[in-house]
Design a protein around this motif. Sequence first.
Motif, PDB file in Angstrom:
ATOM      1  N   ILE A 393       0.839  -1.206   0.000  1.00 19.75           N
ATOM      2  CA  ILE A 393       0.000   0.000   0.000  1.00 19.75           C
ATOM      3  C   ILE A 393       0.874   1.257   0.000  1.00 19.75           C
ATOM      4  O   ILE A 393       0.591   2.231  -0.702  1.00 19.75           O
ATOM      5  N   ALA A 394       1.956   1.233   0.784  1.00 19.47           N
ATOM      6  CA  ALA A 394       2.851   2.388   0.839  1.00 19.47           C
ATOM      7  C   ALA A 394       3.537   2.634  -0.503  1.00 19.47           C
ATOM      8  O   ALA A 394       3.667   3.780  -0.953  1.00 19.47           O
ATOM      9  N   VAL A 395       3.981   1.563  -1.149  1.00 19.19           N
ATOM     10  CA  VAL A 395       4.634   1.710  -2.459  1.00 19.19           C
ATOM     11  C   VAL A 395       3.653   2.263  -3.484  1.00 19.19           C
ATOM     12  O   VAL A 395       3.980   3.178  -4.254  1.00 19.19           O
ATOM     13  N   LEU A 396       2.449   1.721  -3.488  1.00 22.72           N
ATOM     14  CA  LEU A 396       1.437   2.206  -4.436  1.00 22.72           C
ATOM     15  C   LEU A 396       1.075   3.660  -4.166  1.00 22.72           C
ATOM     16  O   LEU A 396       0.988   4.477  -5.086  1.00 22.72           O
ATOM     17  N   THR A 397       0.876   4.007  -2.894  1.00 24.19           N
ATOM     18  CA  THR A 397       0.498   5.376  -2.543  1.00 24.19           C
ATOM     19  C   THR A 397       1.639   6.351  -2.842  1.00 24.19           C
ATOM     20  O   THR A 397       1.426   7.412  -3.449  1.00 24.19           O
ATOM     21  N   GLY A 398       2.844   6.018  -2.410  1.00 24.98           N
ATOM     22  CA  GLY A 398       3.983   6.891  -2.665  1.00 24.98           C
ATOM     23  C   GLY A 398       4.241   7.083  -4.139  1.00 24.98           C
ATOM     24  O   GLY A 398       4.530   8.205  -4.591  1.00 24.98           O
ATOM     25  N   SER A 399       4.126   6.014  -4.919  1.00 20.03           N
ATOM     26  CA  SER A 399       4.338   6.118  -6.359  1.00 20.03           C
ATOM     27  C   SER A 399       3.269   6.980  -7.018  1.00 20.03           C
ATOM     28  O   SER A 399       3.556   7.766  -7.925  1.00 20.03           O
ATOM     29  N   LEU A 400       2.023   6.831  -6.559  1.00 20.60           N
ATOM     30  CA  LEU A 400       0.939   7.631  -7.120  1.00 20.60           C
ATOM     31  C   LEU A 400       1.135   9.108  -6.816  1.00 20.60           C
ATOM     32  O   LEU A 400       0.970   9.966  -7.699  1.00 20.60           O
ATOM     33  N   VAL A 401       1.504   9.440  -5.582  1.00 20.25           N
ATOM     34  CA  VAL A 401       1.741  10.843  -5.217  1.00 20.25           C
ATOM     35  C   VAL A 401       2.907  11.408  -6.021  1.00 20.25           C
ATOM     36  O   VAL A 401       2.838  12.535  -6.545  1.00 20.25           O
ATOM     37  N   ALA A 402       3.996  10.646  -6.148  1.00 25.73           N
ATOM     38  CA  ALA A 402       5.142  11.104  -6.935  1.00 25.73           C
ATOM     39  C   ALA A 402       4.752  11.326  -8.388  1.00 25.73           C
ATOM     40  O   ALA A 402       5.176  12.311  -9.017  1.00 25.73           O
ATOM     41  N   ALA A 403       3.927  10.434  -8.925  1.00 24.65           N
ATOM     42  CA  ALA A 403       3.489  10.580 -10.316  1.00 24.65           C
ATOM     43  C   ALA A 403       2.654  11.845 -10.509  1.00 24.65           C
ATOM     44  O   ALA A 403       2.824  12.576 -11.494  1.00 24.65           O
ATOM     45  N   LEU A 404       1.760  12.124  -9.570  1.00 23.52           N
ATOM     46  CA  LEU A 404       0.906  13.314  -9.685  1.00 23.52           C
ATOM     47  C   LEU A 404       1.734  14.597  -9.554  1.00 23.52           C
ATOM     48  O   LEU A 404       1.531  15.559 -10.314  1.00 23.52           O
ATOM     49  N   LEU A 405       2.672  14.628  -8.600  1.00 23.17           N
ATOM     50  CA  LEU A 405       3.511  15.818  -8.432  1.00 23.17           C
ATOM     51  C   LEU A 405       4.390  16.046  -9.660  1.00 23.17           C
ATOM     52  O   LEU A 405       4.522  17.176 -10.156  1.00 23.17           O
ATOM     53  N   ALA A 406       4.992  14.966 -10.164  1.00 20.89           N
ATOM     54  CA  ALA A 406       5.845  15.093 -11.352  1.00 20.89           C
ATOM     55  C   ALA A 406       5.032  15.507 -12.564  1.00 20.89           C
ATOM     56  O   ALA A 406       5.493  16.313 -13.393  1.00 20.89           O
ATOM     57  N   ALA A 407       3.820  14.968 -12.684  1.00 19.69           N
ATOM     58  CA  ALA A 407       2.972  15.332 -13.824  1.00 19.69           C
ATOM     59  C   ALA A 407       2.675  16.826 -13.826  1.00 19.69           C
ATOM     60  O   ALA A 407       2.655  17.466 -14.881  1.00 19.69           O
ATOM     61  N   GLY A 408       2.457  17.406 -12.645  1.00 15.91           N
ATOM     62  CA  GLY A 408       2.195  18.842 -12.576  1.00 15.91           C
ATOM     63  C   GLY A 408       3.376  19.663 -13.067  1.00 15.91           C
ATOM     64  O   GLY A 408       3.210  20.615 -13.855  1.00 15.91           O
ATOM     65  N   VAL A 409       4.587  19.315 -12.617  1.00 18.16           N
ATOM     66  CA  VAL A 409       5.780  20.068 -13.019  1.00 18.16           C
ATOM     67  C   VAL A 409       6.079  19.866 -14.499  1.00 18.16           C
ATOM     68  O   VAL A 409       6.316  20.827 -15.241  1.00 18.16           O
ATOM     69  N   LEU A 410       6.068  18.614 -14.949  1.00 19.13           N
ATOM     70  CA  LEU A 410       6.459  18.314 -16.323  1.00 19.13           C
ATOM     71  C   LEU A 410       5.423  18.788 -17.332  1.00 19.13           C
ATOM     72  O   LEU A 410       5.779  19.141 -18.460  1.00 19.13           O
ATOM     73  N   ARG A 411       4.168  18.807 -16.943  1.00 24.82           N
ATOM     74  CA  ARG A 411       3.145  19.317 -17.855  1.00 24.82           C
ATOM     75  C   ARG A 411       3.367  20.810 -18.107  1.00 24.82           C
ATOM     76  O   ARG A 411       3.213  21.297 -19.228  1.00 24.82           O
ATOM     77  N   MET A 412       3.757  21.526 -17.055  1.00 24.41           N
ATOM     78  CA  MET A 412       4.064  22.949 -17.212  1.00 24.41           C
ATOM     79  C   MET A 412       5.265  23.136 -18.133  1.00 24.41           C
ATOM     80  O   MET A 412       5.253  23.983 -19.031  1.00 24.41           O
TER      81      MET A 412
END
Length: 450
Positions: A393-412
């Motif tokens: 659960i921690a790996v899935l949650t941490g990976s999802l949060v990292a993906a969302l944060l990175a998506a925000g920066v890289l989309r910009m």
Amino acid sequence: MSFADQKNGDTVPENSRSTPSLLARGSWAEVRRIADVLRQETIGGMLLLAGALVALVWANSPWSGRYHALTQLTVGPAALHLDLSLAAWASDGLLAIFFFVAGLELKREFVAGDLRDPRRAAVPVAAAVGGVIVPAVCYLLVNWDGATDGWAVPTATDIAFALAVLAVVGRSLPTALRTFLLTLAVVDDLLAIVIIAVFYTAHLAVLPLLAALIPLGLFTVLVQRRVRSWWLLLPLAAATWALVHASGVHATVAGVLLGFAVPVLTRAGDHSGPGLAEHFEHRFRPISAGVAVPVFALFSAGVTIGGLDGLGSALSDPAAIGIMLGLIVGKPVGVLAATWLTARFTRARIDAGLAWIDVAGLAVLAGIGFTVSLLIGELAFGIGGERDGHVKIAVLTGSLVAALLAAGVLRMRNRTYRLLHEAEQADRDGDEIPDVYQHAVRTREEPGPG
């Protein structure tokens, strides 16, 4: 050099710069090869996400019993101590293919790729090392008096998952950034294998390990002679894998050793086609990305969450907190700090047209730990236990949060690079090679004064 200069193709030759450049544009041949790799890994990432989603839904459905029964179904010859559950076959067997391809990729990068130049190799190697050390420290700060065995769980980057995110939000990002991420992840895989072999080998049987050298040596002799016959090589590879597995060392180590044995370069005067490593990579990368990793996700990501109360209980476990802290904070800090320190002490500057915010976005994206993180979690805490579920659960949650944060920066940043990308696509003179690469090649080939 200005943004407009690069847009017009007026690239300053790399050997004319007074200082080394970080994340410089690679050669055109390497760019084409990386593009082919990225396409396959991106598709694999989509399949990985599909496998993980199916596993999660199935494990939390009324038919969850059937899912867990399937993962624990035992198959294989008991006489050879290979009567393993399907989940174990996925992690020990299928992931050996994944690490075989990683071994091929790593060897090719440092023998024939752009990273044979130590100045180019220094940055992703340093970033990978920083991205292992800092997450491990973050984990241990939370678990210094508890579940210390899980320190390596947040240290791995899942390249397929990360590239799937890039495919959605970063289509116009420069190839140099994608190459940097791919190389960082390949070195990261090597570090993960070393960690698994050294720190997660509980019982070492020396005789099977020594015996594994026999089929490995024969495999090496044959591939060095450029033998491609699968009926000769596959039994030797399988024997190497089985003996390494019997030794107590994780069987995926055999995949890396077999990959390192394959020659990258062709013999002098041999114009029959690509080298053997490239040949094997073309054959096995689709199997790795399209079958091995998604099936592993299907058998490993299925954890019963138990509603919001169960989720809250899992994420309050210190081991889970350490894993999420390592993935979301430790990984980006480690990658970014190591890259900056490399630039600081080598007096290198980031390549024209790029910015440190790009590196920061990739550093956050490197916090997506999935395949190898789940594997190390199983090795650290065992399969099927309560803490194993918390780790997943921690790996899935941490990976999802990292993906969302990175998506925000890289989309910009993707919006910033869109015009440059379109200009490079239009900057052609009737052939398939962009003029910016032809200019760099012509400049390097022109004789100097005198």
